[in-house]
Design a protein around this motif. Structure first.
Motif, PDB file in Angstrom:
ATOM      1  N   ALA A 182       0.823  -1.215   0.000  1.00  0.00           N
ATOM      2  CA  ALA A 182       0.000   0.000   0.000  1.00  0.00           C
ATOM      3  C   ALA A 182       0.853   1.259   0.000  1.00  0.00           C
ATOM      4  CB  ALA A 182      -0.936  -0.015   1.205  1.00  0.00           C
ATOM      5  N   GLN A 183       2.094   1.161   0.494  1.00  0.00           N
ATOM      6  CA  GLN A 183       2.977   2.331   0.513  1.00  0.00           C
ATOM      7  C   GLN A 183       3.337   2.797  -0.897  1.00  0.00           C
ATOM      8  OE1 GLN A 183       5.796   0.294   3.339  1.00  0.00           O
ATOM      9  NE2 GLN A 183       5.858   2.349   4.274  1.00  0.00           N
ATOM     10  N   ASN A 185       1.387   3.461  -3.175  1.00  0.00           N
ATOM     11  CA  ASN A 185       0.419   4.461  -3.613  1.00  0.00           C
ATOM     12  C   ASN A 185       0.729   5.839  -3.020  1.00  0.00           C
ATOM     13  OD1 ASN A 185      -1.274   2.809  -5.267  1.00  0.00           O
ATOM     14  ND2 ASN A 185      -2.137   1.893  -3.420  1.00  0.00           N
ATOM     15  N   GLU A 186       1.803   5.935  -2.225  1.00  0.00           N
ATOM     16  CA  GLU A 186       2.215   7.202  -1.627  1.00  0.00           C
ATOM     17  C   GLU A 186       3.291   7.866  -2.479  1.00  0.00           C
ATOM     18  OE1 GLU A 186       3.558   6.278   2.291  1.00  0.00           O
ATOM     19  OE2 GLU A 186       1.715   5.201   2.837  1.00  0.00           O
ATOM     20  N   GLN A 193       5.037   3.623 -14.110  1.00  0.00           N
ATOM     21  CA  GLN A 193       3.752   3.111 -14.565  1.00  0.00           C
ATOM     22  C   GLN A 193       3.846   2.601 -15.996  1.00  0.00           C
ATOM     23  OE1 GLN A 193       0.990   6.357 -14.004  1.00  0.00           O
ATOM     24  NE2 GLN A 193       0.374   5.620 -11.973  1.00  0.00           N
ATOM     25  N   PRO A 204      -3.132  -1.251 -13.476  1.00  0.00           N
ATOM     26  CA  PRO A 204      -2.777  -1.395 -12.057  1.00  0.00           C
ATOM     27  C   PRO A 204      -2.294  -2.806 -11.750  1.00  0.00           C
ATOM     28  CG  PRO A 204      -5.142  -1.541 -12.305  1.00  0.00           C
ATOM     29  CD  PRO A 204      -4.584  -1.253 -13.681  1.00  0.00           C
ATOM     30  N   THR A 206      -2.389  -5.863  -8.715  1.00  0.00           N
ATOM     31  CA  THR A 206      -3.104  -6.333  -7.533  1.00  0.00           C
ATOM     32  C   THR A 206      -2.248  -7.366  -6.808  1.00  0.00           C
ATOM     33  OG1 THR A 206      -5.246  -5.961  -8.601  1.00  0.00           O
ATOM     34  CG2 THR A 206      -5.209  -7.399  -6.671  1.00  0.00           C
ATOM     35  N   GLU A 215      -4.509  -2.969  -4.271  1.00  0.00           N
ATOM     36  CA  GLU A 215      -4.330  -2.539  -5.661  1.00  0.00           C
ATOM     37  C   GLU A 215      -3.352  -1.376  -5.701  1.00  0.00           C
ATOM     38  OE1 GLU A 215      -7.479  -2.242  -8.947  1.00  0.00           O
ATOM     39  OE2 GLU A 215      -7.157  -0.145  -8.387  1.00  0.00           O
ATOM     40  N   VAL A 216      -2.356  -1.504  -6.560  1.00  0.00           N
ATOM     41  CA  VAL A 216      -1.307  -0.485  -6.663  1.00  0.00           C
ATOM     42  C   VAL A 216      -1.384   0.202  -8.019  1.00  0.00           C
ATOM     43  CG1 VAL A 216       1.181  -0.054  -6.709  1.00  0.00           C
ATOM     44  CG2 VAL A 216       0.222  -1.686  -5.068  1.00  0.00           C
ATOM     45  N   ARG A 217      -1.630   1.495  -7.994  1.00  0.00           N
ATOM     46  CA  ARG A 217      -1.491   2.323  -9.196  1.00  0.00           C
ATOM     47  C   ARG A 217      -0.251   3.202  -9.087  1.00  0.00           C
ATOM     48  NH1 ARG A 217      -5.619   2.703 -12.818  1.00  0.00           N
ATOM     49  NH2 ARG A 217      -7.480   1.487 -12.309  1.00  0.00           N
ATOM     50  N   GLY A 218       0.005   3.683  -7.886  1.00  0.00           N
ATOM     51  CA  GLY A 218       1.250   4.388  -7.626  1.00  0.00           C
ATOM     52  C   GLY A 218       1.259   5.839  -8.036  1.00  0.00           C
ATOM     53  N   GLN A 219       2.222   6.532  -7.486  1.00  0.00           N
ATOM     54  CA  GLN A 219       2.503   7.925  -7.835  1.00  0.00           C
ATOM     55  C   GLN A 219       3.705   7.913  -8.790  1.00  0.00           C
ATOM     56  OE1 GLN A 219       0.662  10.574  -6.551  1.00  0.00           O
ATOM     57  NE2 GLN A 219      -0.649   9.019  -5.595  1.00  0.00           N
TER      58      GLN A 219
END
Length: 304
Positions: A182-183, A185-186, A193, A204, A206, A215-219
């Motif tokens: 989850a980190q 996504n920070e 990407q 994304p 998972t 689920e990770v989309r990320g920055q």
């Protein structure tokens, strides 16, 4: 012009939408090809093509003739192939389109084995992640990672890749090591990407651990639509990446990449081989498919 050659000329004009492109594909003068199609129409006493200054279209009779002629020529190719199996090795040209990452890490390194078995097959590899028009670009088949959404293609699943989350040691020195997916996504843990060359949408990832799903989309500061560019960006310390194990394991072994979240699993990415439905599998295409299936079996055994 020979009747079979005239049929091939007509089919290629329909596939490419152009007399010029069809002539180039068949390696004959445009005037010869045009005359052959005209002779075919005269023999059949019907117009097969509508010609304008902008484009070439097929008439209703031409569409019917195209479908039946395509099947007839495919059956002829299959007949010749069956004789090849009895007396000679498969031969001829085969055009295959595949992603750069799959070609670089899996297909091309194994080609010496393929040519040892089938020395008379000429492979033309189109290497990119972009969607291709198989008919217009004269492609016999495509290899693609991920689900095949094109309903006009016949797709056969031939394997699946295990996915791993990785980053470079220098990236981890700069940003720290994330301890939970989850980190990612920070903003403090930038990712690289990957967006689809077909849809333009970011894909994304998972991750699962027991009942927990993230689920990770990320920055991202960078998004790419090519597998090799994606890998290059990660190796340039630009972000965390998700890569197929067969592609990243050599880099993990050399220390260029570090695996993250080893106790989490990602859904395997399927590998498909796809081809147009109106084409029978030629002998050379069949043996190539069988060889890739065998190769994927070796990859999956290594992954296990």
């Amino acid at each position: 012009m020979d009747r079979v050659l005239a049929m091939q000329a007509f089919i290629r004009v329909v596939d490419t939408g152009s007399f010029t492109a069809a002539a180039e594909a068949l390696g004959m003068p445009k005037a010869t090809l045009t005359r052959g199609v005209q002779e075919l129409e005269a023999h059949l006493r019907t117009q097969l093509l509508n010609r304008t200054t902008r484009r070439v279209g097929v008439t209703p009779d031409g569409a019917l003739y195209y479908e039946r002629a395509s099947r007839l020529l495919a059956e002829l190719d299959e007949l010749e192939g069956s004789l090849n199996r009895q007396g000679r090795t498969p031969h001829g040209k085969l055009r295959v389109d595949l992603p750069g990452s799959i070609g670089r890490s899996m297909i091309i390194p194994a080609l010496p084995d393929f040519y040892a078995r089938y020395p008379d097959i000429q492979l033309e590899l189109g290497v990119s992640d972009r969607p291709v028009d198989l008919l217009a670009e004269r492609v016999d088949c495509v290899l693609r990672g991920g689900e095949i959404s094109d309903p006009t293609l016949v797709a056969r699943r031939i394997g699946a890749f295990e996915l791993l989350v990785c980053a470079t040691p220098r990236y981890l020195e700069r940003h720290g090591t994330p301890t939970h997916p989850a980190q990612l996504n920070e903003a403090r843990f930038p990712v690289v990407q990957y967006f689809s060359a077909r849809t333009g949408q970011v894909i994304p990832d998972t991750l699962r651990r027991g009942e927990e799903v993230v689920e990770v989309r990320g920055q991202a500061r960078l998004a790419v639509n090519d597998g090799d560019a994606y890998m290059a960006a990660a190796l340039a310390d630009l972000g965390v990446m998700v890569g197929a194990s067969v592609m990243v394991e050599p880099l993990l072994a050399s220390g260029q990449l570090v695996r993250l979240f080893p106790d989490w699993e990602l859904e395997r990415i399927p590998l498909y081989i796809a081809f147009p439905p109106n084409r029978h599998l030629s002998t050379r295409l069949r043996v190539f498919v069988d060889w890739v299936v065998e190769l994927m079996g070796q990859v999956e055994r290594m992954q296990r």
